[in-house]
Design a protein around this motif. Sequence first.
Motif, PDB file in Angstrom:
ATOM      1  N   TYR A 166       0.816  -1.209   0.000  1.00  0.00           N
ATOM      2  CA  TYR A 166       0.000   0.000   0.000  1.00  0.00           C
ATOM      3  C   TYR A 166       0.851   1.261   0.000  1.00  0.00           C
TER       4      TYR A 166
ATOM      5  N   GLU B 226      -8.938   7.242   1.844  1.00  0.00           N
ATOM      6  CA  GLU B 226      -7.663   7.929   1.609  1.00  0.00           C
ATOM      7  C   GLU B 226      -7.346   8.028   0.111  1.00  0.00           C
TER       8      GLU B 226
ATOM      9  N   ILE C 133      -0.443   7.547  -2.346  1.00  0.00           N
ATOM     10  CA  ILE C 133      -0.337   8.490  -3.467  1.00  0.00           C
ATOM     11  C   ILE C 133      -0.147   7.724  -4.775  1.00  0.00           C
TER      12      ILE C 133
ATOM     13  N   GLU D  90     -10.511   2.733   5.545  1.00  0.00           N
ATOM     14  CA  GLU D  90      -9.444   3.721   5.690  1.00  0.00           C
ATOM     15  C   GLU D  90      -8.751   3.959   4.354  1.00  0.00           C
ATOM     16  N   ARG D  91      -8.400   2.868   3.663  1.00  0.00           N
ATOM     17  CA  ARG D  91      -7.731   3.024   2.372  1.00  0.00           C
ATOM     18  C   ARG D  91      -8.663   3.596   1.312  1.00  0.00           C
TER      19      ARG D  91
ATOM     20  N   GLU E   6      -2.614   7.801  -7.851  1.00  0.00           N
ATOM     21  CA  GLU E   6      -2.091   8.240  -9.145  1.00  0.00           C
ATOM     22  C   GLU E   6      -2.367   7.170 -10.220  1.00  0.00           C
TER      23      GLU E   6
ATOM     24  N   VAL F  14       5.382   7.842   0.152  1.00  0.00           N
ATOM     25  CA  VAL F  14       4.543   7.447   1.282  1.00  0.00           C
ATOM     26  C   VAL F  14       4.073   6.018   1.044  1.00  0.00           C
ATOM     27  N   ARG F  15       4.530   5.120   1.884  1.00  0.00           N
ATOM     28  CA  ARG F  15       4.174   3.710   1.703  1.00  0.00           C
ATOM     29  C   ARG F  15       4.379   2.979   3.018  1.00  0.00           C
ATOM     30  N   ILE F  16       3.812   1.783   3.107  1.00  0.00           N
ATOM     31  CA  ILE F  16       4.036   1.002   4.319  1.00  0.00           C
ATOM     32  C   ILE F  16       5.503   0.627   4.377  1.00  0.00           C
ATOM     33  N   ASP F  17       6.151   1.044   5.458  1.00  0.00           N
ATOM     34  CA  ASP F  17       7.565   0.750   5.618  1.00  0.00           C
ATOM     35  C   ASP F  17       7.733  -0.643   6.218  1.00  0.00           C
ATOM     36  N   ARG F  18       6.879  -0.960   7.187  1.00  0.00           N
ATOM     37  CA  ARG F  18       6.921  -2.286   7.819  1.00  0.00           C
ATOM     38  C   ARG F  18       5.615  -2.524   8.578  1.00  0.00           C
ATOM     39  N   ILE F  19       5.389  -3.779   8.913  1.00  0.00           N
ATOM     40  CA  ILE F  19       4.204  -4.147   9.687  1.00  0.00           C
ATOM     41  C   ILE F  19       4.674  -4.589  11.063  1.00  0.00           C
TER      42      ILE F  19
END
Lengths: 322, 256
Positions: free
Chosen positions: A69, A100, A72, A96-97, A76, A184-189
């Motif tokens: 995820y 957003e 942006i 949420e997603r 896009e 902007v992205r998930i860096d880690r869970i």
Amino acid sequence: MVLIFVEHDGGKPADSSLEMLTLARDVADQLDAPVEAAVFGDGEGLADELGQFGVEAIHVVDYDGVETYAPIAWAESLDQLASAVEPEAVVAPGSERGHEVLAHLGASRDIPMAANCLDVTVGDAYEVERQRWGGTLLEHARLSGDPKLLTAAKNELTVAPAAESAEPAVEPFTPELTDDDLAVRIDRIEESDEEGIPLGEARIVVSGGRGVGSAEDFDQLEELADLLDAAVGASRAAVNEGWRSHDDQVGQTGAKISPTLYIPCGISGAVQHMVGAKGSEYILPINTDPEAAIIGHADYAVIGDLHEVVPELNETLRERSD
Amino acid sequence: MNVLACLKRVPNTGAKIVLTEDQQEIDTTNLGFTMSPHEECAVEEAVQIVEEHGGSATALTLGSAEATEQVRTAIAMQADEGVLLETDGEEWSPRNTAGAIAEFVRDRQEDGGGFDLLLFGNESADAGNYQVGVRVARELGLPIVTSIKSLSVEDGAVVAEREIPRGSEVYELDLPAVVAVKEGLNEPRYASMRARMQARRQEVEHVTPERRTDAGLKKIRLESPETEDSETEILGHGPEAVPEIVRVLEDELEVI
Ligand SMILES: Cc1cc2nc3c(=O)[nH]c(=O)nc-3n(C[C@H](O)[C@H](O)[C@H](O)COP(=O)(O)OP(=O)(O)OC[C@H]3O[C@@H](n4cnc5c(N)ncnc54)[C@H](O)[C@@H]3O)c2cc1C
Ligand SMILES: Nc1ncnc2c1ncn2[C@@H]1O[C@H](COP(=O)(O)O)[C@@H](O)[C@H]1O
């Protein structure tokens, strides 16, 4: 055409996306147009399921880095896909997603977006019925813009397969993205080690409000919950007092619950609390005030001091299980 | 670190919502006003970040002159500065609201007082449009992440967590950035009487923004959703009701 944004977990569409499809199909029927889906990540297996819901084409966004995820980049991609397929409306789930990604699309195109819609009548402008105040009030509004951007309210629309299922064509779509889009992205869970039954999944929820009086007095409710295999919830007043963590809060700015039975103790039944609890099948409050709003929302009620009723109830249930 | 927290004045409704006769608004004759719990957390976070890293926390609202009350609440919570983007009180669209906030931020930047972090509520309590923060970020060309329940500032970046079932997703954004937060982020402080009195004396900056024209999303009317008023069976008073409760749990609801 109506373009939808579908969230899925390894090819299984999320419930909120299936609910959204009910709204999207209604819009498409009114336009006499097909529904096509945009999906990210491995969409293998989605074709079957989405076909049953009347989706006629699936565009799988194909770009290195968008499997995870990245709001942006996802927006896009959706924007570029929309330019290619020219939908009349873009519909996303009220998750949420969903909110957003669609907000980004609205912002980048500088067009309006209507959040949490329940019903839509198409026309030059669309007339939408949408939730405000977390669902406490409904608004009828006119939505303009090209395309029309809508998210579907969560937990309100019935999941229903299409009258006629389709065999969607699955096509890759390759957007042109920059590194900035992927910044902007998930860096880690991170996994939490929380135990216990999550509020949203509990079959019975026992909640406490200001009437409980202290953090220690929640012990009685914990015990009752234990005896009933229930989860413990709270009102915002109890959370603000510091008696419970916010994770336990039921309501507009807390969890939405849908148990078979809800037992609110010492909770007055403010509208913001009730929007979180309205999914409960049965409500059985314990409250000293027979005029409290919560009594009006209830199926059964006990008028009395929870500090007397709950220990007695615990005692009886304990004897019963022995 | 200069942090901006954006909040919106909304009626503090209770057990039942009454609408005005023309169905355009909530009848506020007997109501006080507040802000969304999400926004209270945004203010608290702004103050905490400044306490830790230095700088200044600014609370901003766009609304009628009365909305100064909510800005003063934020000041009583130890925000350093308050700003009112004053309107005639009519509800502005998310696009126009975002336009005015972005313009204010840009003006500040030109005057050398730029913000490193802009905080928003995830959604306003009343309108729930889920978009003002995103629109501001896009207009300013800043990164944004929404639905955030945990946040920390480290080495020119903000680390933000979004809750997922049994864990959280972690995002890292370079500053300056925008974050839209949810209640649960922190425990907002309770403003003391003394802090409230002091806040009343502090000056709040007034700016009159220009409203863009847009068709956008136009309200036709509000209505209360239909609720089935359920028959309530009173099982009894006090501990004497316990046998009845057990009977209902066992026989009628079959949950034990
Ligand atoms: C934008 C917004 C969002 C909000 N979101 C939420 C939300 O998500 N969740 C939420 O809960 N609230 C929310 N609120 C707050 C909400 O408006 C109420 O203030 C709150 O729910 C009140 O909590 P309560 O019922 O515990 O307290 P009160 O309203 O004070 O009620 C206490 C009740 O306990 C009863 N009582 C007292 N003593 C006893 C006793 N010994 N035994 C039995 N009964 C007793 C009283 O008769 C009374 O009915 C929100 C408010 C706003 C403005
Ligand atoms: N009139 C306003 N003044 C200041 N901030 C606002 C206003 N309206 C919305 N916001 C901010 O934008 C967030 C999202 O609002 P919304 O898009 O309406 O759901 C809110 O939680 C506030 O932080």
